[in-house]
Design an enzyme around this catalytic site. Structure first.
Site, PDB file in Angstrom:
ATOM      1  N   CYS A 118     -10.363  -4.820   0.540  1.00 25.01           N
ATOM      2  CA  CYS A 118     -11.457  -3.847   0.705  1.00 25.01           C
ATOM      3  C   CYS A 118     -12.403  -3.919  -0.493  1.00 25.01           C
ATOM      4  CB  CYS A 118     -10.886  -2.433   0.856  1.00 25.01           C
ATOM      5  SG  CYS A 118     -10.342  -1.682  -0.691  1.00 25.01           S
TER       6      CYS A 118
ATOM      7  N   CYS B  35      -4.248   0.779  -2.285  1.00 27.76           N
ATOM      8  CA  CYS B  35      -4.054  -0.484  -1.561  1.00 27.76           C
ATOM      9  C   CYS B  35      -3.011  -1.364  -2.263  1.00 27.76           C
ATOM     10  CB  CYS B  35      -5.356  -1.267  -1.501  1.00 27.76           C
ATOM     11  SG  CYS B  35      -6.649  -0.496  -0.529  1.00 27.76           S
TER      12      CYS B  35
ATOM     13  N   TYR C 207      -5.483  11.798   1.744  1.00 30.48           N
ATOM     14  CA  TYR C 207      -5.763  10.396   2.077  1.00 30.48           C
ATOM     15  C   TYR C 207      -6.401   9.544   0.964  1.00 30.48           C
ATOM     16  CZ  TYR C 207      -4.680  11.497   7.003  1.00 30.48           C
ATOM     17  OH  TYR C 207      -4.076  11.862   8.176  1.00 30.48           O
TER      18      TYR C 207
ATOM     19  N   GLU D 250      -3.174  -4.434  -3.097  1.00 26.87           N
ATOM     20  CA  GLU D 250      -3.722  -5.298  -4.140  1.00 26.87           C
ATOM     21  C   GLU D 250      -3.785  -4.579  -5.482  1.00 26.87           C
ATOM     22  OE1 GLU D 250      -4.909  -4.701  -1.153  1.00 26.87           O
ATOM     23  OE2 GLU D 250      -5.995  -6.394  -0.293  1.00 26.87           O
TER      24      GLU D 250
ATOM     25  N   GLU E 123       0.417   5.228   0.567  1.00 24.96           N
ATOM     26  CA  GLU E 123      -0.514   6.261   1.047  1.00 24.96           C
ATOM     27  C   GLU E 123      -0.103   7.657   0.571  1.00 24.96           C
ATOM     28  OE1 GLU E 123      -0.939   5.601   5.271  1.00 24.96           O
ATOM     29  OE2 GLU E 123      -2.099   3.774   4.914  1.00 24.96           O
ATOM     30  N   ASN E 124      -0.942   8.626   0.895  1.00 24.36           N
ATOM     31  CA  ASN E 124      -0.734   9.991   0.430  1.00 24.36           C
ATOM     32  C   ASN E 124      -1.277  10.964   1.475  1.00 24.36           C
ATOM     33  OD1 ASN E 124      -1.452  12.520  -1.313  1.00 24.36           O
ATOM     34  ND2 ASN E 124      -0.200  11.228  -2.633  1.00 24.36           N
ATOM     35  N   ALA E 125      -0.634  12.135   1.567  1.00 19.89           N
ATOM     36  CA  ALA E 125      -1.101  13.172   2.493  1.00 19.89           C
ATOM     37  C   ALA E 125      -2.552  13.529   2.194  1.00 19.89           C
ATOM     38  CB  ALA E 125      -0.212  14.399   2.388  1.00 19.89           C
TER      39      ALA E 125
ATOM     40  N   ASN F  35       0.835  -1.214   0.000  1.00 19.48           N
ATOM     41  CA  ASN F  35       0.000   0.000   0.000  1.00 19.48           C
ATOM     42  C   ASN F  35       0.865   1.258   0.000  1.00 19.48           C
ATOM     43  OD1 ASN F  35       0.569  -0.838   2.701  1.00 19.48           O
ATOM     44  ND2 ASN F  35      -1.065   0.428   3.510  1.00 19.48           N
TER      45      ASN F  35
ATOM     46  N   CYS G 112     -10.930  -2.884  -3.871  1.00 20.02           N
ATOM     47  CA  CYS G 112     -10.000  -3.893  -4.398  1.00 20.02           C
ATOM     48  C   CYS G 112     -10.744  -5.128  -4.903  1.00 20.02           C
ATOM     49  CB  CYS G 112      -8.970  -4.280  -3.349  1.00 20.02           C
ATOM     50  SG  CYS G 112      -7.762  -2.973  -3.073  1.00 20.02           S
TER      51      CYS G 112
HETATM   52  N1  THU Z   1      -5.172  -1.542   2.688  1.00 15.84           N
HETATM   53  C1  THU Z   1      -4.621  -2.333   1.722  1.00 15.84           C
HETATM   54  O1  THU Z   1      -3.588  -2.011   1.145  1.00 15.84           O
HETATM   55  N2  THU Z   1      -5.257  -3.494   1.414  1.00 15.84           N
HETATM   56  C2  THU Z   1      -6.343  -3.985   2.069  1.00 15.84           C
HETATM   57  O2  THU Z   1      -6.800  -5.070   1.744  1.00 15.84           O
HETATM   58  C3  THU Z   1      -6.942  -3.223   3.164  1.00 15.84           C
HETATM   59  C4  THU Z   1      -6.403  -1.862   3.377  1.00 15.84           C
HETATM   60  C5  THU Z   1      -4.473  -0.328   3.063  1.00 15.84           C
HETATM   61  C6  THU Z   1      -5.137   0.964   2.688  1.00 15.84           C
HETATM   62  C7  THU Z   1      -4.521   1.917   3.686  1.00 15.84           C
HETATM   63  O3  THU Z   1      -3.266   2.351   3.196  1.00 15.84           O
HETATM   64  C8  THU Z   1      -4.272   1.052   4.910  1.00 15.84           C
HETATM   65  O4  THU Z   1      -4.317  -0.287   4.449  1.00 15.84           O
HETATM   66  C9  THU Z   1      -5.291   1.260   6.021  1.00 15.84           C
HETATM   67  O5  THU Z   1      -6.573   1.169   5.542  1.00 15.84           O
END
Ligand code: THU
Length: 160
Positions: free
Chosen positions: A112, A73, A68, A75, A64-66, A62, A115
């Protein structure tokens, strides 16, 4: 009027020791990929590893970014990489693992909703189910035969 029921079967393993050597190795690759997560906001590090039909193993984590919602993710990072490096190559199995902000990783996490939709599109575009291995560093492992099971009554290209 009728009431319909939806259910699906999945395998539950009590620990990693019960997995085949190949599945164990893929889950370990997913755990290793989680180390490359960029997750300064959630501190939830997710890794995914896929075994492609051509034998290649590719990974994602995963990012992330400032801002949000811009974060992606593990996947979807993996699937974009797969489609770019090996176009139209089916994925036999994808393992997903994680470490949380306390450093714990003791139960399976599931992709999620976004995904799931993305995985479903990948399955249908290459016409092969993606088998999922969901597990942490410890605890139970779930193995699911196809992502389609995780998204009942889904919306897909067939609806156009
Ligand atoms: N996240 C994933 O990368 N995959 C998942 O299956 C569930 C959530 C990430 C998104 C975010 O960066 C962090 O987990 C918390 O939600």
């Amino acid at each position: 009027m009728s009431v319909e029921k939806y259910s699906f079967d999945f395998e539950v393993y009590q620990s990693q020791q019960e997995l085949s050597a190949q599945d164990f190795a893929l889950l370990q690759a997913a755990q290793k990929a989680a180390e490359n997560a960029y997750a300064p906001y959630s501190n939830f590090h997710v890794g995914a590893a896929a075994h492609l039909n051509n034998g290649e193993i590719i990974t994602g984590s995963n990012q992330e970014n400032a801002s949000y919602p811009v974060g992606t993710c593990a996947e979807r990072v993996l699937l974009g990489t797969a489609a770019t490096l090996f176009p139209n190559m089916p994925i036999q199995t994808m393992a997903i693992s994680y470490t949380n902000e306390k450093g714990l990783s003791n139960h399976p996490i599931s992709p999620c909703g976004m995904c799931r939709q993305y995985l479903l599109e990948y399955e249908s575009r290459v016409n092969q189910p993606i088998r999922l291995i969901l597990g942490g560093k410890e605890g139970k492992i779930y193995i699911i035969k196809t992502v389609t099971s995780l998204l009942p009554l889904n919306f897909s290209a067939e609806d156009f």
